[in-house]
Design a protein around this motif. Structure first.
Motif, PDB file in Angstrom:
ATOM      1  N   VAL A 117     -10.342  14.967  10.692  1.00 22.95           N
ATOM      2  CA  VAL A 117      -9.122  14.217  10.365  1.00 22.95           C
ATOM      3  C   VAL A 117      -8.291  14.921   9.289  1.00 22.95           C
ATOM      4  CG1 VAL A 117      -8.237  12.037   9.439  1.00 22.95           C
ATOM      5  CG2 VAL A 117     -10.154  12.011  11.046  1.00 22.95           C
TER       6      VAL A 117
ATOM      7  N   SER B  95      -7.291   2.727  29.001  1.00 20.68           N
ATOM      8  CA  SER B  95      -6.359   3.314  29.957  1.00 20.68           C
ATOM      9  C   SER B  95      -5.003   2.629  29.925  1.00 20.68           C
ATOM     10  CB  SER B  95      -6.930   3.219  31.367  1.00 20.68           C
ATOM     11  OG  SER B  95      -8.184   3.842  31.437  1.00 20.68           O
TER      12      SER B  95
ATOM     13  N   CYS C 215     -11.601  16.589  19.689  1.00 17.24           N
ATOM     14  CA  CYS C 215     -11.527  15.134  19.835  1.00 17.24           C
ATOM     15  C   CYS C 215     -10.954  14.784  21.210  1.00 17.24           C
ATOM     16  CB  CYS C 215     -10.669  14.508  18.742  1.00 17.24           C
ATOM     17  SG  CYS C 215      -8.924  14.896  18.871  1.00 17.24           S
TER      18      CYS C 215
ATOM     19  N   ILE D  86      -7.718   9.442  32.594  1.00 21.34           N
ATOM     20  CA  ILE D  86      -8.431   8.465  31.754  1.00 21.34           C
ATOM     21  C   ILE D  86      -7.460   7.624  30.909  1.00 21.34           C
ATOM     22  CG2 ILE D  86     -10.292   8.002  30.113  1.00 21.34           C
ATOM     23  CD1 ILE D  86     -11.674  10.539  30.969  1.00 21.34           C
ATOM     24  N   HIS D  87      -6.725   8.272  30.020  1.00 22.64           N
ATOM     25  CA  HIS D  87      -5.691   7.555  29.272  1.00 22.64           C
ATOM     26  C   HIS D  87      -4.704   8.582  28.742  1.00 22.64           C
ATOM     27  CE1 HIS D  87      -6.965   8.719  25.164  1.00 22.64           C
ATOM     28  NE2 HIS D  87      -8.201   8.567  25.573  1.00 22.64           N
ATOM     29  N   THR D  88      -3.575   8.073  28.235  1.00 18.69           N
ATOM     30  CA  THR D  88      -2.542   8.952  27.681  1.00 18.69           C
ATOM     31  C   THR D  88      -2.885   9.271  26.222  1.00 18.69           C
ATOM     32  OG1 THR D  88      -0.888   8.039  29.174  1.00 18.69           O
ATOM     33  CG2 THR D  88      -0.065   9.074  27.159  1.00 18.69           C
ATOM     34  N   ASN D  89      -2.578  10.503  25.807  1.00 22.18           N
ATOM     35  CA  ASN D  89      -2.783  10.954  24.427  1.00 22.18           C
ATOM     36  C   ASN D  89      -2.538   9.801  23.453  1.00 22.18           C
ATOM     37  OD1 ASN D  89      -2.046  11.977  21.767  1.00 22.18           O
ATOM     38  ND2 ASN D  89      -2.001  14.020  22.669  1.00 22.18           N
ATOM     39  N   PHE D  90      -3.574   9.432  22.688  1.00 18.35           N
ATOM     40  CA  PHE D  90      -3.477   8.220  21.879  1.00 18.35           C
ATOM     41  C   PHE D  90      -2.703   8.471  20.583  1.00 18.35           C
ATOM     42  CE2 PHE D  90      -5.298   4.500  19.562  1.00 18.35           C
ATOM     43  CZ  PHE D  90      -4.848   3.539  20.450  1.00 18.35           C
ATOM     44  N   PHE D  91      -2.874   9.642  20.006  1.00 18.37           N
ATOM     45  CA  PHE D  91      -2.115  10.004  18.811  1.00 18.37           C
ATOM     46  C   PHE D  91      -0.617   9.917  19.099  1.00 18.37           C
ATOM     47  CE2 PHE D  91      -0.368  13.260  15.826  1.00 18.37           C
ATOM     48  CZ  PHE D  91      -0.837  12.730  14.640  1.00 18.37           C
ATOM     49  N   ALA D  92      -0.210  10.447  20.245  1.00 21.18           N
ATOM     50  CA  ALA D  92       1.215  10.444  20.604  1.00 21.18           C
ATOM     51  C   ALA D  92       1.732   9.023  20.814  1.00 21.18           C
ATOM     52  CB  ALA D  92       1.435  11.289  21.853  1.00 21.18           C
TER      53      ALA D  92
ATOM     54  N   LEU E 209      -2.673   9.706  10.173  1.00 23.26           N
ATOM     55  CA  LEU E 209      -3.947  10.353   9.854  1.00 23.26           C
ATOM     56  C   LEU E 209      -4.576   9.760   8.597  1.00 23.26           C
ATOM     57  CD1 LEU E 209      -2.976  13.835  11.139  1.00 23.26           C
ATOM     58  CD2 LEU E 209      -5.021  12.581  11.842  1.00 23.26           C
TER      59      LEU E 209
ATOM     60  N   SER F  85      -7.031   7.498  15.988  1.00 27.25           N
ATOM     61  CA  SER F  85      -6.011   8.288  16.685  1.00 27.25           C
ATOM     62  C   SER F  85      -6.616   9.443  17.470  1.00 27.25           C
ATOM     63  CB  SER F  85      -4.981   8.829  15.690  1.00 27.25           C
ATOM     64  OG  SER F  85      -5.534   9.890  14.905  1.00 27.25           O
ATOM     65  N   MET F  86      -7.877   9.806  17.171  1.00 27.68           N
ATOM     66  CA  MET F  86      -8.501  10.957  17.825  1.00 27.68           C
ATOM     67  C   MET F  86      -9.563  10.556  18.862  1.00 27.68           C
ATOM     68  SD  MET F  86      -8.754  13.346  14.383  1.00 27.68           S
ATOM     69  CE  MET F  86      -8.892  14.992  15.097  1.00 27.68           C
ATOM     70  N   GLN F  87      -9.901   9.289  18.906  1.00 33.01           N
ATOM     71  CA  GLN F  87     -10.987   8.825  19.792  1.00 33.01           C
ATOM     72  C   GLN F  87     -10.430   8.465  21.178  1.00 33.01           C
ATOM     73  OE1 GLN F  87     -13.941   8.944  20.895  1.00 33.01           O
ATOM     74  NE2 GLN F  87     -15.102   7.957  19.230  1.00 33.01           N
ATOM     75  N   TYR F  88     -11.332   8.349  22.161  1.00 30.65           N
ATOM     76  CA  TYR F  88     -10.958   7.783  23.462  1.00 30.65           C
ATOM     77  C   TYR F  88     -10.326   6.414  23.252  1.00 30.65           C
ATOM     78  CZ  TYR F  88     -13.538  11.100  26.467  1.00 30.65           C
ATOM     79  OH  TYR F  88     -13.964  12.210  27.145  1.00 30.65           O
TER      80      TYR F  88
ATOM     81  N   GLY G 212      -9.068  12.004  22.011  1.00 33.97           N
ATOM     82  CA  GLY G 212      -7.820  11.243  22.018  1.00 33.97           C
ATOM     83  C   GLY G 212      -6.594  12.068  22.368  1.00 33.97           C
TER      84      GLY G 212
ATOM     85  N   PHE H  94     -14.830  13.961  13.883  1.00 35.92           N
ATOM     86  CA  PHE H  94     -13.420  14.333  14.031  1.00 35.92           C
ATOM     87  C   PHE H  94     -12.867  14.973  12.750  1.00 35.92           C
ATOM     88  CE2 PHE H  94     -13.093  10.450  17.045  1.00 35.92           C
ATOM     89  CZ  PHE H  94     -13.685  11.169  18.056  1.00 35.92           C
TER      90      PHE H  94
ATOM     91  N   ARG I  36      -6.452  14.422  24.657  1.00 28.71           N
ATOM     92  CA  ARG I  36      -6.432  14.699  26.099  1.00 28.71           C
ATOM     93  C   ARG I  36      -6.032  16.146  26.413  1.00 28.71           C
ATOM     94  NH1 ARG I  36      -9.414  12.876  27.223  1.00 28.71           N
ATOM     95  NH2 ARG I  36      -9.145  12.573  29.428  1.00 28.71           N
TER      96      ARG I  36
ATOM     97  N   GLY J  73      -6.882   7.691  11.124  1.00 24.03           N
ATOM     98  CA  GLY J  73      -7.182   9.036  11.609  1.00 24.03           C
ATOM     99  C   GLY J  73      -8.201   9.066  12.732  1.00 24.03           C
ATOM    100  N   VAL J  74      -9.337   8.411  12.489  1.00 25.06           N
ATOM    101  CA  VAL J  74     -10.410   8.437  13.484  1.00 25.06           C
ATOM    102  C   VAL J  74      -9.961   7.789  14.786  1.00 25.06           C
ATOM    103  CG1 VAL J  74     -12.620   7.343  14.040  1.00 25.06           C
ATOM    104  CG2 VAL J  74     -12.364   8.639  11.916  1.00 25.06           C
TER     105      VAL J  74
END
Lengths: 392, 392
Positions: A41, B65, A236, B263-269, B52, B59-62, A238, A39, A240, B56-57
């Protein structure tokens, strides 16, 4: 009280079992995670600052359902590199490629329609389509991907066929790549039988042998291929952010369903991805990611070779994130998973990837998201368990 | 080729007409945008840097749900302040509250089921539900919101009722608020008739008179109310972060459909919103936003009062973003919109908000997203056009 379709969705055993594998003590080959090392970052931190400085308000406001214009232009160029000549009007930005499948279901599926798909196929595509009550006709695969002769057989022996769903590049779950010859053949079959194809291509950039094959859509002369992809495996997951590329008439339908589904995709995230492609060298980035993945694949294959009993068959993927294991028919991988979890190793039982069930002697292993020391250790444990089972 | 449900989704006339209003020369009361002045751009820049730097990592990973654990804890506290006692297991993070409606449709609707809703109701709820082939039974409204006697009548005269869909706070499109007395009555009716209620509450925080009413769900003694809300009107809509609060048995079904949907909602957001609530004073933020909205509402009402013909009726909302105008029956607002666009003013024709059609003499006006000088100018022009039409 609930809709009839909730009956299909009995709490996924895979999911329940894999919840156990969240613990740090478990080595999990069950997930489908990109390597965290991949990623960008630091780059993203600069990008966030720039977006909020230059277009802060815009990045936080409602946006059009079709998606960020700049990002759609970038995707047009990515498609062009693959031999797909398209325009921004043919692109819809989706909330991951998974949403491309949900919108496909909404736009195309009536109860009782037939979906043709590889046998096995992507588990979450089954889950996206099933709520709309389709039938699945599974097409045989071999090492070169889905078998065109069987595709023709299934087209001729099934009624109400809506589309072929296929993952030609490093398929999830098998890791197989559809050969060039067959890509051309299948495009011709689609024309002959007026078949719509959903080409799901999340892994095409994760190519280990420098021999990328052109997508099915590049052979599409009649606007029959709907191409679905994602930035989840290149930047990445995350965020989506995915897309659908199809003739505008089809995209227009998808847009209408998108409005009722989630209005539009996170706009800040669309800007993040667009800036990443504008400011950084995606090719360099992918090159270093592929090094990680390739090395993990090699480690997994080496360890399998050394530790699995000789009766076990497995694929040797040239890209992507997964490989596929076929055990002697006497072994049920659901039972095996329970034993394996007790010894600290997780995988996904293969039967989950067959929409019509069966194939209890198969399993999917993920190599992209697991460090090499853990791959060696986990695969060796799995090898021991397999030996015990086969020697029984 | 396409599914039968695409027939309902004839390209929205509203949308097509409103595309014209994208131009800077048009004063548009047709949108539903929060005031851009309300977005915490500077704060978000700090938040992005922190996320970040620290995670950081992640926030960008799967991600799972169900959604970000910290954000679900924050929502539990927000619910608690409204008199809803719940736990993180009863919360699902969605891609905007619109996705809460899509998942509701998937979890509950079989073809031919009846949805009870206010008359008029939220346009995009109609669009979320329609692909699943329901019938709509519209419930009468008056200035205090939906009329309980008519709700009982419709419950008793319709079969296969699946749920009541209602927007009790500053309803979209009318701006009406359901009275406290009626909230209690409707909760009792739900218990008596074993009715599921979908309470959609995006606007409840945009309360101008300091007299927030408790949600329907706070009177729910039998787990019959599914509460849907969003951060779109309190932080910003571009991030598409909403939630559903319901008994865990129901949330579990929604989660299964969420997996197949995106799958899931944007995790960073999700982390952005969580940090905003952790680090900043949302109450102060809302107070200053409400000042903006209240002042725009006042300006719109004053100008209507001065310029609209006396035959025209309109609501006087105590919160939210919209007001509702009822014209003499001889006037068709679809035709009016064409004339109005030529003179540089846009609105939404009211008939779009009635799932069973009719009511061509109504319109929705948005005040939250338009600057006050433009409100004065646009409403005055609309007043002139209305005078011409009524004097015809």
């Amino acid at each position: 009280m609930f809709a009839r379709r909730t009956e299909f969705l009995k709490a996924s055993e895979v999911r329940e079992l894999l919840k156990l594998s969240d613990s740090d003590e478990i080595i999990s080959f069950g997930g489908g995670l990109p390597a965290e090392e991949s990623f960008p970052v630091g780059e993203m931190r600069e990008i966030c600052n720039q977006i909020l400085e230059e277009s802060g308000v815009k990045s936080m406001q409602y946006a059009i359902s079709e998606g960020h214009a700049g990002l759609r232009n970038i995707i047009v160029k990515l498609m062009e590199e693959k031999g797909i000549h398209t325009s921004p009007d043919d692109i819809l930005i989706t909330s991951g490629s998974q949403q491309g499948l949900d919108l496909t279901a909404k736009a195309f599926l009536d109860e009782g329609d037939t979906i043709l798909c590889e046998s096995p196929t992507y588990l979450s595509a089954i889950n996206a389509f099933k709520p709309f009550y389709p039938r699945f006709a599974e097409i045989d695969m071999d090492e070169e991907g889905l078998v065109p002769e069987d595709l023709i057989r299934k087209i001729e022996s099934n009624s109400r066929i809506k589309f072929l769903y296929t993952v030609p590049d490093y398929q999830n779950p098998t890791g197989r790549r559809l050969s060039l010859e067959r890509r051309k053949e299948i495009a011709e079959i689609a024309n002959k039988y007026k078949l719509i194809i959903i080409e799901d291509s999340p892994y095409s950039e994760l190519c280990f042998d420098n021999r990328k094959l052109p997508p099915l859509k590049s052979f599409d002369t009649q606007g029959r291929v709907i191409y679905v992809s994602t930035f989840s495996k290149t930047v990445c997951p995350g965020y989506r952010i995915g897309w659908v590329c199809a003739p505008q008439e089809i995209i227009n339908k998808y847009v209408l369903f998108k409005q009722g589904t989630d209005i539009h995709t996170n706009f800040f995230a669309q800007m993040q991805i667009a800036r990443y492609y504008e400011k950084y060298d995606i090719k360099e980035h992918l090159k270093s990611n592929i090094e990680i993945y390739k090395s993990r694949r090699d480690t997994m294959l080496d360890t399998i070779e050394r530790t699995f009993p000789k009766e076990v068959e497995y694929t040797r993927p040239e890209g992507g994130m997964f490989l596929w294991v076929t055990l002697p028919e006497s072994i049920n991988t659901k039972e095996l998973l329970v034993k394996s979890l007790k010894r600290g190793v997780a995988f996904v039982q293969g039967s989950a990837f067959f929409p019509n069930g069966g194939h209890e002697n198969t399993m999917r292993l993920n190599f992209s998201g697991v460090r090499e020391d853990k791959i060696r250790k986990g695969i060796s444990i799995l090898g021991e368990i397999l030996k015990e089972e086969i020697d029984k």
